[in-house]
Structure formats: C-alpha cells, structure tokens
Design a protein around this motif. Structure first.
Motif, PDB file in Angstrom:
ATOM      1  N   THR A  14       0.831  -1.207   0.000  1.00 29.55           N
ATOM      2  CA  THR A  14       0.000   0.000   0.000  1.00 29.55           C
ATOM      3  C   THR A  14       0.861   1.252   0.000  1.00 29.55           C
ATOM      4  OG1 THR A  14      -1.794  -1.138   1.135  1.00 29.55           O
ATOM      5  CG2 THR A  14      -1.800   1.265   1.249  1.00 29.55           C
ATOM      6  N   THR A  15       1.932   1.233   0.761  1.00 26.88           N
ATOM      7  CA  THR A  15       2.768   2.420   0.921  1.00 26.88           C
ATOM      8  C   THR A  15       4.024   2.370   0.054  1.00 26.88           C
ATOM      9  OG1 THR A  15       3.896   1.432   2.832  1.00 26.88           O
ATOM     10  CG2 THR A  15       1.947   2.792   3.282  1.00 26.88           C
ATOM     11  N   ALA A  16       4.014   1.565  -0.986  1.00 23.38           N
ATOM     12  CA  ALA A  16       5.207   1.342  -1.812  1.00 23.38           C
ATOM     13  C   ALA A  16       5.791   2.625  -2.387  1.00 23.38           C
ATOM     14  CB  ALA A  16       4.890   0.364  -2.928  1.00 23.38           C
ATOM     15  N   ASP A  17       4.957   3.620  -2.651  1.00 24.81           N
ATOM     16  CA  ASP A  17       5.476   4.850  -3.258  1.00 24.81           C
ATOM     17  C   ASP A  17       5.709   5.972  -2.249  1.00 24.81           C
ATOM     18  OD1 ASP A  17       2.871   5.566  -2.654  1.00 24.81           O
ATOM     19  OD2 ASP A  17       2.463   6.447  -4.607  1.00 24.81           O
ATOM     20  N   TYR A  18       5.622   5.668  -0.961  1.00 24.33           N
ATOM     21  CA  TYR A  18       5.829   6.696   0.060  1.00 24.33           C
ATOM     22  C   TYR A  18       7.248   7.244  -0.049  1.00 24.33           C
ATOM     23  CZ  TYR A  18       6.348   8.991   4.560  1.00 24.33           C
ATOM     24  OH  TYR A  18       6.603   9.914   5.536  1.00 24.33           O
ATOM     25  N   ARG A  19       7.358   8.538  -0.273  1.00 24.78           N
ATOM     26  CA  ARG A  19       8.642   9.245  -0.420  1.00 24.78           C
ATOM     27  C   ARG A  19       9.546   8.582  -1.457  1.00 24.78           C
ATOM     28  NH1 ARG A  19      11.156  11.414   4.962  1.00 24.78           N
ATOM     29  NH2 ARG A  19      12.508  12.288   3.364  1.00 24.78           N
ATOM     30  N   GLU A  20       8.895   8.154  -2.526  1.00 28.50           N
ATOM     31  CA  GLU A  20       9.606   7.499  -3.626  1.00 28.50           C
ATOM     32  C   GLU A  20      10.727   8.409  -4.130  1.00 28.50           C
ATOM     33  OE1 GLU A  20       7.880   4.841  -7.135  1.00 28.50           O
ATOM     34  OE2 GLU A  20       7.326   6.947  -7.300  1.00 28.50           O
ATOM     35  N   GLY A  21      11.891   7.848  -4.247  1.00 27.91           N
ATOM     36  CA  GLY A  21      13.050   8.615  -4.676  1.00 27.91           C
ATOM     37  C   GLY A  21      13.881   9.136  -3.526  1.00 27.91           C
ATOM     38  N   ASP A  22      13.254   9.328  -2.368  1.00 26.43           N
ATOM     39  CA  ASP A  22      13.963   9.788  -1.174  1.00 26.43           C
ATOM     40  C   ASP A  22      14.352   8.626  -0.274  1.00 26.43           C
ATOM     41  OD1 ASP A  22      13.741  12.486  -1.852  1.00 26.43           O
ATOM     42  OD2 ASP A  22      11.830  12.703  -0.801  1.00 26.43           O
ATOM     43  N   LEU A  23      13.477   7.644  -0.197  1.00 25.64           N
ATOM     44  CA  LEU A  23      13.683   6.479   0.659  1.00 25.64           C
ATOM     45  C   LEU A  23      13.484   5.211  -0.155  1.00 25.64           C
ATOM     46  CD1 LEU A  23      11.458   7.518   3.710  1.00 25.64           C
ATOM     47  CD2 LEU A  23      13.943   7.637   3.578  1.00 25.64           C
ATOM     48  N   PRO A  24      14.125   4.124   0.258  1.00 26.48           N
ATOM     49  CA  PRO A  24      13.817   2.850  -0.404  1.00 26.48           C
ATOM     50  C   PRO A  24      12.354   2.479  -0.169  1.00 26.48           C
ATOM     51  CG  PRO A  24      15.747   2.649   1.041  1.00 26.48           C
ATOM     52  CD  PRO A  24      15.143   3.992   1.297  1.00 26.48           C
ATOM     53  N   ALA A  25      11.773   1.768  -1.115  1.00 24.01           N
ATOM     54  CA  ALA A  25      10.385   1.329  -0.954  1.00 24.01           C
ATOM     55  C   ALA A  25      10.274   0.429   0.273  1.00 24.01           C
ATOM     56  CB  ALA A  25       9.925   0.571  -2.195  1.00 24.01           C
ATOM     57  N   THR A  27       9.384  -2.589   2.635  1.00 25.15           N
ATOM     58  CA  THR A  27       9.276  -4.033   2.413  1.00 25.15           C
ATOM     59  C   THR A  27       8.563  -4.640   3.611  1.00 25.15           C
ATOM     60  OG1 THR A  27      11.352  -4.505   3.543  1.00 25.15           O
ATOM     61  CG2 THR A  27      11.471  -4.066   1.159  1.00 25.15           C
ATOM     62  N   PRO A  28       8.068  -5.869   3.477  1.00 24.63           N
ATOM     63  CA  PRO A  28       7.475  -6.520   4.650  1.00 24.63           C
ATOM     64  C   PRO A  28       8.467  -6.602   5.816  1.00 24.63           C
ATOM     65  CG  PRO A  28       6.818  -7.673   2.679  1.00 24.63           C
ATOM     66  CD  PRO A  28       7.855  -6.651   2.251  1.00 24.63           C
ATOM     67  N   ASP A  29       9.740  -6.830   5.528  1.00 26.62           N
ATOM     68  CA  ASP A  29      10.742  -6.865   6.600  1.00 26.62           C
ATOM     69  C   ASP A  29      10.859  -5.524   7.305  1.00 26.62           C
ATOM     70  OD1 ASP A  29      11.368  -9.529   6.195  1.00 26.62           O
ATOM     71  OD2 ASP A  29      13.070  -9.088   4.882  1.00 26.62           O
ATOM     72  N   HIS A  30      10.826  -4.447   6.529  1.00 23.75           N
ATOM     73  CA  HIS A  30      10.895  -3.102   7.115  1.00 23.75           C
ATOM     74  C   HIS A  30       9.696  -2.841   8.028  1.00 23.75           C
ATOM     75  CE1 HIS A  30      11.629   1.208   7.437  1.00 23.75           C
ATOM     76  NE2 HIS A  30      10.348   1.361   7.190  1.00 23.75           N
ATOM     77  N   VAL A  31       8.511  -3.182   7.549  1.00 25.10           N
ATOM     78  CA  VAL A  31       7.297  -3.002   8.366  1.00 25.10           C
ATOM     79  C   VAL A  31       7.404  -3.862   9.620  1.00 25.10           C
ATOM     80  CG1 VAL A  31       4.778  -3.166   8.421  1.00 25.10           C
ATOM     81  CG2 VAL A  31       5.926  -2.439   6.312  1.00 25.10           C
ATOM     82  N   GLY A  32       7.947  -5.074   9.489  1.00 25.31           N
ATOM     83  CA  GLY A  32       8.133  -5.955  10.643  1.00 25.31           C
ATOM     84  C   GLY A  32       9.083  -5.364  11.672  1.00 25.31           C
ATOM     85  N   ARG A  33      10.157  -4.723  11.196  1.00 25.03           N
ATOM     86  CA  ARG A  33      11.077  -4.068  12.140  1.00 25.03           C
ATOM     87  C   ARG A  33      10.388  -2.897  12.833  1.00 25.03           C
ATOM     88  NH1 ARG A  33      14.445  -5.126   7.907  1.00 25.03           N
ATOM     89  NH2 ARG A  33      14.389  -2.971   7.127  1.00 25.03           N
ATOM     90  N   TRP A  34       9.598  -2.152  12.062  1.00 22.96           N
ATOM     91  CA  TRP A  34       8.887  -1.010  12.645  1.00 22.96           C
ATOM     92  C   TRP A  34       7.934  -1.472  13.753  1.00 22.96           C
ATOM     93  CZ3 TRP A  34       3.549  -0.220  12.420  1.00 22.96           C
ATOM     94  CH2 TRP A  34       3.109   0.987  12.991  1.00 22.96           C
ATOM     95  N   ILE A  35       7.147  -2.513  13.487  1.00 19.80           N
ATOM     96  CA  ILE A  35       6.146  -2.951  14.462  1.00 19.80           C
ATOM     97  C   ILE A  35       6.794  -3.582  15.685  1.00 19.80           C
ATOM     98  CG2 ILE A  35       5.665  -5.287  13.580  1.00 19.80           C
ATOM     99  CD1 ILE A  35       3.020  -2.739  14.730  1.00 19.80           C
ATOM    100  N   SER A  36       8.020  -4.036  15.555  1.00 23.11           N
ATOM    101  CA  SER A  36       8.688  -4.717  16.676  1.00 23.11           C
ATOM    102  C   SER A  36       8.994  -3.788  17.853  1.00 23.11           C
ATOM    103  CB  SER A  36       9.967  -5.411  16.211  1.00 23.11           C
ATOM    104  OG  SER A  36      10.959  -4.449  15.883  1.00 23.11           O
ATOM    105  N   GLN A  37       8.876  -2.473  17.644  1.00 20.61           N
ATOM    106  CA  GLN A  37       9.113  -1.539  18.746  1.00 20.61           C
ATOM    107  C   GLN A  37       7.983  -1.566  19.777  1.00 20.61           C
ATOM    108  OE1 GLN A  37       8.698   2.730  17.756  1.00 20.61           O
ATOM    109  NE2 GLN A  37       7.842   2.033  15.793  1.00 20.61           N
TER     110      GLN A  37
END
Length: 97
Positions: A14-25, A27-37
């Motif tokens: 859903t958020t694949a284009d969030y800050r496209e060009g500024d940040l890497p798209a 990934t499920p792993d990234h979202v998993g790291r975020w939720i782990s807090q």
C-alpha cells in the motif's frame, strides 16, 4: 503467523510509493522491524488497524496525479495547451515532501 505476514506485505504494498526517490520502498521486513518496537501483544492488532486505515486513506502518488490531471482538464482552458502539461503532471504539481 500467516496473518501477520499477509498484513506486513499488504502495508508494504500500500505504501510502496511513500517518499519514492527519497527512501527505499518499504518491504514486509521493514514493516516488521517497525512494528517490533511495540509490545508483542499489541503488534497484531496494530497491524490489523494500520492495514485497515491505510487501505482506506492512503493515496498513492499515481492516484493523486490522476486526480489532479482530471481536475486540470475540467478547470483548464477547454483543453487548449493543457495536454502538454498533463503529459507530465510534475509540471503542474511538484511533490516536494
């Protein structure tokens, strides 16, 4: 864990284009790291709610560009000299976040 994996993938897609060009798209792993807090018992309910909300409120860059182009046609000068601008919506609206 299948539900969790599905939610991570859905949120990333859903958020694949969030800050496209500024940040890497995202990934499920990234979202998993975020939720782990957050505390373990809160993670799945938070992912469910985040996915639910994003599915209904996140506007992709492509969707916004299409809407702006559609509105530009309506409020434009009857289409004269507007097609060139619509071919590249970034000339009409800049996305500097």
């Amino acid at each position: 864990m299948a539900e969790r994996d599905d939610l991570l993938a859905s949120i990333a897609a859903t958020t694949a284009d969030y800050r496209e060009g500024d940040l890497p798209a995202p990934t499920p792993d990234h979202v998993g790291r975020w939720i782990s807090q957050f505390d373990a018992e809160l993670r799945l309910p938070m992912l469910r709610e985040m996915d639910y909300v994003l599915q209904r409120t996140y506007f992709s860059k492509r969707e916004i560009e299409k809407e702006l182009a559609d509105h530009a046609r309506v409020i434009g000068d009857g289409g004269k000299d507007l097609d060139d601008k619509l071919a590249c919506p970034h000339r009409v609206v800049r996305f500097d976040c």
